[in-house]
Design a protein around this motif. Sequence first.
Motif, PDB file in Angstrom:
ATOM      1  N   ASP A  91       0.838  -1.198   0.000  1.00 56.90           N
ATOM      2  CA  ASP A  91       0.000   0.000   0.000  1.00 56.90           C
ATOM      3  C   ASP A  91       0.875   1.250   0.000  1.00 56.90           C
ATOM      4  O   ASP A  91       2.049   1.220   0.387  1.00 56.90           O
ATOM      5  CB  ASP A  91      -0.907   0.030   1.234  1.00 56.90           C
ATOM      6  CG  ASP A  91      -2.168  -0.798   1.041  1.00 56.90           C
ATOM      7  OD1 ASP A  91      -2.397  -1.266  -0.099  1.00 56.90           O
ATOM      8  OD2 ASP A  91      -2.907  -0.995   2.017  1.00 56.90           O
ATOM      9  N   ALA A  92       0.268   2.363  -0.390  1.00 56.51           N
ATOM     10  CA  ALA A  92       1.014   3.623  -0.462  1.00 56.51           C
ATOM     11  C   ALA A  92       1.568   4.035   0.895  1.00 56.51           C
ATOM     12  O   ALA A  92       2.589   4.730   0.982  1.00 56.51           O
ATOM     13  CB  ALA A  92       0.116   4.721  -1.019  1.00 56.51           C
ATOM     14  N   ASP A  93       0.906   3.655   1.975  1.00 49.76           N
ATOM     15  CA  ASP A  93       1.421   3.936   3.322  1.00 49.76           C
ATOM     16  C   ASP A  93       1.167   2.719   4.209  1.00 49.76           C
ATOM     17  O   ASP A  93       0.578   1.727   3.764  1.00 49.76           O
ATOM     18  CB  ASP A  93       0.774   5.194   3.914  1.00 49.76           C
ATOM     19  CG  ASP A  93      -0.735   5.081   4.025  1.00 49.76           C
ATOM     20  OD1 ASP A  93      -1.224   4.090   4.623  1.00 49.76           O
ATOM     21  OD2 ASP A  93      -1.446   5.974   3.526  1.00 49.76           O
ATOM     22  N   MET A  94       1.603   2.794   5.451  1.00 48.74           N
ATOM     23  CA  MET A  94       1.506   1.662   6.362  1.00 48.74           C
ATOM     24  C   MET A  94       0.411   1.862   7.409  1.00 48.74           C
ATOM     25  O   MET A  94       0.428   1.225   8.470  1.00 48.74           O
ATOM     26  CB  MET A  94       2.857   1.407   7.048  1.00 48.74           C
ATOM     27  CG  MET A  94       3.940   0.967   6.077  1.00 48.74           C
ATOM     28  SD  MET A  94       5.578   0.760   6.861  1.00 48.74           S
ATOM     29  CE  MET A  94       5.238  -0.548   8.029  1.00 48.74           C
ATOM     30  N   HIS A  95      -0.559   2.704   7.089  1.00 50.51           N
ATOM     31  CA  HIS A  95      -1.615   2.989   8.048  1.00 50.51           C
ATOM     32  C   HIS A  95      -2.382   1.723   8.437  1.00 50.51           C
ATOM     33  O   HIS A  95      -2.663   1.484   9.619  1.00 50.51           O
ATOM     34  CB  HIS A  95      -2.591   4.020   7.469  1.00 50.51           C
ATOM     35  CG  HIS A  95      -3.783   4.249   8.334  1.00 50.51           C
ATOM     36  ND1 HIS A  95      -3.728   5.010   9.484  1.00 50.51           N
ATOM     37  CD2 HIS A  95      -5.064   3.803   8.239  1.00 50.51           C
ATOM     38  CE1 HIS A  95      -4.920   5.032  10.058  1.00 50.51           C
ATOM     39  NE2 HIS A  95      -5.755   4.310   9.331  1.00 50.51           N
ATOM     40  N   ARG A  98      -0.184  -0.693  10.620  1.00 46.33           N
ATOM     41  CA  ARG A  98       0.041  -0.106  11.950  1.00 46.33           C
ATOM     42  C   ARG A  98      -1.222  -0.198  12.798  1.00 46.33           C
ATOM     43  O   ARG A  98      -1.167  -0.507  13.991  1.00 46.33           O
ATOM     44  CB  ARG A  98       0.489   1.348  11.814  1.00 46.33           C
ATOM     45  CG  ARG A  98       1.881   1.526  11.253  1.00 46.33           C
ATOM     46  CD  ARG A  98       2.295   3.004  11.241  1.00 46.33           C
ATOM     47  NE  ARG A  98       3.519   3.203  10.500  1.00 46.33           N
ATOM     48  CZ  ARG A  98       4.743   2.991  10.968  1.00 46.33           C
ATOM     49  NH1 ARG A  98       4.884   2.526  12.205  1.00 46.33           N
ATOM     50  NH2 ARG A  98       5.799   3.209  10.216  1.00 46.33           N
TER      51      ARG A  98
END
Length: 240
Positions: A91-95, A98
Amino acid sequence: MAGKKVVVVGGKTGIGLGVARAARAAGATVVVASRRVSSAQERPDLEDFVQLSLDLRDEAAVKAAFDTIGPFDHLVVTAAPELGSWGAFMDADMHGVRSYLEGKFLGSWASARHGAPHLRAGGSITFLTGGMAARPKIGFAAVTSAFAAVEALSGSLALELAPIRVNTIRPGFIDTDMWGFLPTEQRDGLRKQVEDTFPARRAGKPQDVGHAALFLMTNPYVTGTVIEVSGGENLVPSVS
């Protein structure tokens, strides 16, 4: 279990509710802790339990909840973020990952950390993971990692908190609303595959896990172990 108090974190639905019902049927007083307290009109099926608000992602709230509960005998942590909430590895971030790790792994950690000081002699802590801890599947990297971390934590705490007993239940496919994120056709197909291939020849039920939880609460010589409740899933090719 008569005269014992059991706390089930995530005990209002699915597997957690199966554990809560098993403990209550065995004679225990059961506290079900979840993010929201339901009214008797909303959930008349919870009238046999004490409800308490607890947000696993808020450590201060976890501590306050256990301070409110006071002394008790057994802790079972079944809560986890909804399946499908973790996102993909790239994914574009690890939100997503996390959030999932915070809810499952750190939430289990916080529950044990703030629950252990209130456990009476002979008490136990039981965590819940899943088959993906040992049998990873494509697209579930966050879940596999969180489950494996919880199982490692369980073994560590069996040593660190002794003589408090700490164990983990690793369910296989348990047919609950947890799988509601899947389209109906895919969910039905998964259930049929389980029925056709697992040695138990049926999908698991919440009460199957409840039975295992009662065993871990009542057997004074079992600690530091992972019990698989999977209908023999470990003996057959992976379902998907």
